[in-house]
Design an enzyme around this catalytic site. Structure first.
Site, short mmCIF file in Angstrom:
data_model
loop_
_atom_site.label_atom_id
_atom_site.label_comp_id
_atom_site.label_asym_id
_atom_site.label_seq_id
_atom_site.Cartn_x
_atom_site.Cartn_y
_atom_site.Cartn_z
CG ASN A 69 -2.20 38.74 28.59
OD1 ASN A 69 -1.20 38.97 27.78
ND2 ASN A 69 -2.93 37.53 28.49
NE ARG A 73 -24.59 34.93 35.72
CZ ARG A 73 -23.81 34.28 36.27
NH1 ARG A 73 -23.65 34.11 37.51
NH2 ARG A 73 -22.86 33.54 35.71
CE LYS A 82 -26.35 51.42 33.38
NZ LYS A 82 -27.70 51.66 32.36
CB ALA A 90 -14.24 41.30 26.96
CG HIS A 115 -8.09 66.21 31.25
ND1 HIS A 115 -6.83 66.71 31.46
CD2 HIS A 115 -7.96 64.92 30.76
CE1 HIS A 115 -5.96 65.99 31.13
NE2 HIS A 115 -6.48 64.83 30.68
#
Length: 201
Positions: free
Chosen positions: A84, A182, A179, A159, A114
């Site tokens: 998108n 499930r 993380k 998101a 960096h």
């Protein structure tokens, strides 16, 4: 545009100390600019530009403008790829997408790192690490995928996530840092009302 890998790199994004790299970035930005000025429904011209810009482009590739990258030829896209608006890929190293990858708006894939030491950073020291995204992956809106990360097949990134470590296959992962929440299960097939019936017992 000559297709050759660039890893590691030693430059700033805009003020590169290596004139050859800086020239290639400028050429790529020119191509991205032309791409972003097209009528958003001009798929034929979009495909023509992308096929020359990207290192590999599978069938049915859709990258909704605006789209920005640094070199282009370090990006490999599989079949049935969709992103998108506002995809950014800083491809100093290889960025590889499998088949059937969906990317929501405002996502960034950055291979660059960096130096932590301020003196080294001021000197322009920068490395790039590859990013790999497997097949059937969905990246949620506003996610950032950092250098060196691999995302396994069939996984979903929620998101707003910042993915700084690799994610295994077949899971939902979300957060800052991202993380595993499930595993994706058979029951997830029935989360949407378009599917009638119940999961098999």
């Amino acid at each position: 545009m000559e297709k050759r890998p660039i890893v590691p790199i030693n430059c700033f994004f805009q003020g590169c100390y290596n004139p050859a790299f800086e020239a290639e970035i400028r050429k790529c930005k020119d191509v991205c600019y032309r791409y972003n000025q097209l009528n958003p429904n001009d798929r034929e011209e979009q495909n023509r530009i992308l096929s020359r810009l990207l290192g590999k482009m599978g069938k049915e590739t859709v990258i909704t403008p605006p789209f920005w990258c640094d070199y282009g030829y370090n990006i490999s896209v599989g079949d049935y790829f969709y992103s998108n608006h506002n995809l950014v890929i800083t491809d100093g190293a290889k960025v590889t997408f499998g088949d059937n990858v969906f990317i929501a708006p405002n996502c960034c894939f950055t291979t660059a790192e960096h130096a932590l030491d301020p003196g080294q950073r001021k000197a322009g020291i920068e490395i790039a690490k590859p990013i790999t995204v497997g097949n059937n992956v969905w990246i949620g809106a506003g996610s950032i995928i950092l250098a060196g990360v691999t995302i396994g097949d069939n996984s979903v990134i929620g998101a707003g996530s910042v993915v700084k470590k690799s994610i295994p296959e077949g899971v939902i992962a979300v957060g800052v840092p991202c993380k595993v929440l499930r595993k994706i299960t058979e029951e997830d097939k029935y989360r949407y009302p378009v599917y009638q019936g119940e999961p098999e017992q």
